[in-house]
Design an enzyme around this catalytic site. Structure first.
Site, PDB file in Angstrom:
ATOM      1  CB  SER A 178      40.009  40.781  46.610  1.00  0.00           C
ATOM      2  OG  SER A 178      39.989  42.152  46.351  1.00  0.00           O
TER       3      SER A 178
ATOM      4  CE  LYS B 116      38.262  42.867  43.358  1.00  0.00           C
ATOM      5  NZ  LYS B 116      38.514  43.374  44.684  1.00  0.00           N
TER       6      LYS B 116
ATOM      7  CE1 TYR C  90      43.751  41.759  44.106  1.00  0.00           C
ATOM      8  CE2 TYR C  90      45.379  41.274  45.763  1.00  0.00           C
ATOM      9  CZ  TYR C  90      44.076  41.442  45.388  1.00  0.00           C
ATOM     10  OH  TYR C  90      43.104  41.290  46.324  1.00  0.00           O
TER      11      TYR C  90
ATOM     12  CB  VAL D 174      42.970  43.828  51.748  1.00  0.00           C
ATOM     13  CG1 VAL D 174      43.767  44.186  50.515  1.00  0.00           C
ATOM     14  CG2 VAL D 174      41.541  44.339  51.650  1.00  0.00           C
TER      15      VAL D 174
HETATM   16  N1  GLN Z   1      37.232  45.780  49.495  1.00  0.00           N
HETATM   17  C1  GLN Z   1      38.587  45.938  49.079  1.00  0.00           C
HETATM   18  C2  GLN Z   1      38.740  47.143  48.166  1.00  0.00           C
HETATM   19  O1  GLN Z   1      37.900  47.366  47.375  1.00  0.00           O
HETATM   20  C3  GLN Z   1      39.032  44.696  48.389  1.00  0.00           C
HETATM   21  C4  GLN Z   1      40.450  44.771  47.926  1.00  0.00           C
HETATM   22  C5  GLN Z   1      41.231  43.500  48.118  1.00  0.00           C
HETATM   23  O2  GLN Z   1      40.905  42.627  48.892  1.00  0.00           O
HETATM   24  N2  GLN Z   1      42.338  43.447  47.443  1.00  0.00           N
HETATM   25  O3  GLN Z   1      39.677  47.865  48.237  1.00  0.00           O
END
Ligand code: GLN
Length: 305
Positions: A61, A64, A241, A259
């Site tokens: 993420s 993002k 988050y 993650v």
């Molecule tokens: N690639 C992961 C997903 O889409 C990214 C989520 C994350 O890092 N929180 O679930």
């Protein structure tokens, strides 16, 4: 500063035992649960590496942030925020819950999966290959590293199992929030999440944002000033988050987690920081990474508040 970083990492090693590596993307289950490492890259280009800084990880993420930067540069603020909100979410990163009840079905912000899928659809390019190449080139520039590439095992694993993201993307297509081919957009999203890096790469990305969008190593502007300001604001309110508020209280700097175990943090006008610790807490944030950031914030007086 090197001693402080070393001590903060060593003092928090034990906590990694209380976390779990992500398993919902099977390939991420191979991550080293005990690893904890970090890099501080300041706006004068001093780089400090400590702990397991040689641990490779996929950005997940943290991508993002890069996708949002591209979407804002390519479309402008109004167009982006007509399709995605900028309010924090109290739900997990992959939640579909609010999509149905939100005005126009807009995802709450660009840093939950739904919002990042919208931003991916907005990145310039006629197809997934062009869109991914835009994001890939941006991260190479922001990290000053041309060798950065995708970990294809993680990408394939995520593509094979990413059904919640698929549900989110098809819902958004049905609600007319995303246009063009859904699978193509998902493919770009999965690839962006699977970009493999080291903490020094991500600390450098953070140092550009800390330096108001200008690369500290070349003085070249890589991110327009307004985009940089927006990105820092959304990192502060939405970067971790449903624990963004707690992180702001305990650490107090714009940040983004993934993650794969990374936390990228921006200390405005001072430094970029990246921590890697693949063992996660129940919210999907690096359990050791959060503690390292709390320790650094205390020791180095980092909070912007
Ligand atoms: N690639 C992961 C997903 O889409 C990214 C989520 C994350 O890092 N929180 O679930």
């Amino acid at each position: 500063m090197k001693t402080i970083l070393k001590n903060v990492i060593e003092n928090n090693r034990d906590i990694t035992k209380f976390g779990q590596v992500a398993t919902y993307i099977p390939e991420l289950a191979k991550g080293n649960r005990d690893a904890l490492g970090a890099c501080i890259f300041d706006t004068s280009c001093n780089s400090i590496l400590e702990g397991d800084y040689e641990t490779k990880f996929t950005i997940q993420s943290v991508s993002k942030v890069v996708t949002l930067i591209c979407a804002l540069i390519d479309n402008g603020k109004e167009a982006v925020f007509s399709k995605v909100g900028n309010e924090p979410s109290a739900d997990p990163f992959n939640s579909l819950l609010k999509l149905e009840i939100q005005e126009n079905h807009k995802p709450l912000n660009p840093f939950i999966n739904a919002g990042a899928i919208v931003c991916t659809s907005l990145v310039s390019g006629d197809n997934g290959i062009e869109k991914f190449s835009r994001i890939h080139n941006m991260i190479k520039k922001l990290s000053n590293n041309d060798d950065i590439d995708v970990n294809y095992s993680v990408y394939n694993s995520e593509k094979l199992t990413g059904n919640t993201n698929r549900a989110i993307a098809y819902y958004l297509k049905g609600a007319n929030i995303i246009e063009k081919d859904v699978e193509d957009i998902l493919d770009t999203y999965f690839k962006s999440c699977s970009i493999e890096v080291l903490v020094e790469d991500i600390a450098k990305v953070a140092s550009v944002i800390a330096n108001n969008g200008v690369a500290p190593w070349s003085n070249e502007r890589l991110i327009p000033e307004e985009v940089n300001r927006i990105v820092k604001a959304i990192m502060t309110t939405c970067g971790l988050y449903d624990t963004s508020g707690t992180f702001s209280v305990n650490v107090g700097v714009p940040a983004k987690s993934g993650v794969g175990g990374c936390i990228m943090a921006v200390v405005p006008n001072r430094m970029g920081i990246a921590v890697v610790g693949p063992a996660l807490d129940k919210h999907g944030n690096s359990i050791g990474g959060v503690k390292v950031m709390e320790g650094l914030s205390r020791e180095l007086n980092l909070s912007i508040f």
